[in-house]
Scaffold this active site. Sequence first.
Site, PDB file in Angstrom:
ATOM      1  N   LYS A 149       0.719   8.912  10.548  1.00  0.00           N
ATOM      2  CA  LYS A 149      -0.234   8.025  10.944  1.00  0.00           C
ATOM      3  C   LYS A 149      -0.448   7.965  12.347  1.00  0.00           C
ATOM      4  CE  LYS A 149      -0.884   3.043   9.404  1.00  0.00           C
ATOM      5  NZ  LYS A 149      -0.346   1.873   8.878  1.00  0.00           N
TER       6      LYS A 149
ATOM      7  N   SER B 161      -3.458  -0.388   5.218  1.00  0.00           N
ATOM      8  CA  SER B 161      -3.853   0.251   6.374  1.00  0.00           C
ATOM      9  C   SER B 161      -3.811   2.023   6.623  1.00  0.00           C
ATOM     10  CB  SER B 161      -3.565  -0.266   7.590  1.00  0.00           C
ATOM     11  OG  SER B 161      -1.944  -0.026   7.875  1.00  0.00           O
TER      12      SER B 161
ATOM     13  N   SER C  44       0.947  -1.744   3.616  1.00  0.00           N
ATOM     14  CA  SER C  44       0.296  -0.719   4.005  1.00  0.00           C
ATOM     15  C   SER C  44       0.416   0.902   3.735  1.00  0.00           C
ATOM     16  CB  SER C  44       0.017  -0.708   5.649  1.00  0.00           C
ATOM     17  OG  SER C  44      -0.953  -1.633   5.851  1.00  0.00           O
TER      18      SER C  44
HETATM   19  N1  GLN Z   1      -3.208  -5.476   4.772  1.00  0.00           N
HETATM   20  C1  GLN Z   1      -2.199  -6.138   5.526  1.00  0.00           C
HETATM   21  C2  GLN Z   1      -2.667  -6.544   6.710  1.00  0.00           C
HETATM   22  O1  GLN Z   1      -3.814  -6.608   6.887  1.00  0.00           O
HETATM   23  C3  GLN Z   1      -1.026  -5.454   5.630  1.00  0.00           C
HETATM   24  C4  GLN Z   1      -0.966  -4.520   6.683  1.00  0.00           C
HETATM   25  C5  GLN Z   1       0.193  -3.641   6.897  1.00  0.00           C
HETATM   26  O2  GLN Z   1       0.896  -3.471   6.056  1.00  0.00           O
HETATM   27  N2  GLN Z   1       0.091  -2.806   8.177  1.00  0.00           N
HETATM   28  O3  GLN Z   1      -1.991  -7.197   7.553  1.00  0.00           O
END
Ligand code: GLN
Length: 490
Positions: free
Chosen positions: A79, A154, A178
Amino acid sequence: MELNELTAHEIRNLLESGKTSSEEVTRAVFAKIDREDGQIGAYITLCKEWAFDRAKTVDRKRKDGQAMPPLAGIPIAIKDNICTRDIRTTCSSKILENFFPPYQATVVEKILASDMVPIGKTNMDEFAMGSSTETSFFGVTHNPWNLEMIPGGSSGGSAASVANDEAIVSLGSDTGGSIRQPAGMCGVVGLKPTYGKVSRFGLIAFASSLDQIGPLTGDVEDSALLLDAICGHDARDSTSVDVPANHAKALSGSISKNIIGIPDEYFVGGLETEVETAVREAIKVLEGLGAKLQRVSLPHTDYAIATYYIIATAEASSNLARYDGVKYGYRHKAEKGLSLSEMYGKTRSEGFGVEVKRRIGLGTYTLSAGYYDAYYLKAQRVRTLIRNDFEKAFGKCDCIIAPTSPTAAFRIGEKIDNPLQMYLSDIFTIPANLAGIPAISIPCGLTRDGLPIGLQIMGKAFDETTILQTAYAYEQAADWRTITPDGNKL
Ligand code: GLN
């Protein structure tokens, strides 16, 4: 079957018996990327030369008869919020568009020490803020099961790369879901380890008390193998903990004496019928394997999203203060006569996207002198209540089963203008981050439209073994792994 369609442990067998080489596997992976990543968009940066160099070195070592780690020679995607020395690391943001880290994240050092082969850096929501990989400065990633759908987020690029066989395994990060949510939506396995199990050194911080790095893989065995490779104490991350790396060995342990908790609060309105049906079917399969079911209650679940969006944005506003155009990253092209604070302001308003700015604004507000007690402090107290809920529930069961997300993948564009709708897609994943406990998402079915559904298994802190064993037992019994996106895509 092509080499890039196999799991890491299947490839390992071929490598060990001399039937293939890491170079050949790497070639198969890049061939797939060349053919299809134009339509998927899983990668931001590829490191082809480095990959082939390493693959050849690993092949040579193996030929020389050296003892090799289990994942030696396996291609891995990373990532793009995990620092790779001298390889561009953008966090999918314009503000880091040309950032080449001078150091290696600990997990990267570890995968290199495991003789793995890094393929490239994957697309993500900007600074890991989002659930759809649509907030990336570099464009959206498409779901390999249906190109009109988001891959989740994400870590959408990491999930899509594995689902589409453009990597054998990948690394993601999970602050509120994410890793698990995109894994669920792309039909792969995603594991968020216990907070502290994997070093965060070199992970570009979003919300430091919630962030964890973890594996996205084709099956549960690969997940355990990759967790073994990356976990453990690191002197450079004082929250990391010394734990034995023996998950892969324990995988096939029996689950027939296990008690599985079913939380009332996770089977509620908003949960799509098809998702609920698939999860309930999976629970039956586990019952058939001898596990006992136990109703449990996690009464503060309703407050998880609000709590998360106060704590995560507060931490983000502080972590992202370092991007000021001075030390590194994007800087506003100097207009004459700007004061320092005007330069900061212009740099940040040009360099960050809408969602990141929304979060910095929210976080700064909840941390401000007048509102700190009312929001931030209160959220920390509710976080403790949520953690206590889990502790109480784990007094009655060994692990807890729930859906990963309330829905399967949604359409690109469907929720991007409605942040509150978007935030709701993490309703079932956020509590594990607030409590710091491990949780895994594994495929448990398809919707009528042919989109994957994720099953989530949450465990006690540092007890990844139980959730991996449960996931493995289910996977062996149900075998969703044999279904791939291939029939109905591209
Ligand atoms: N979707 C969640 C957010 O927008 C979690 C994101 C994540 O786990 N990095 O914060």
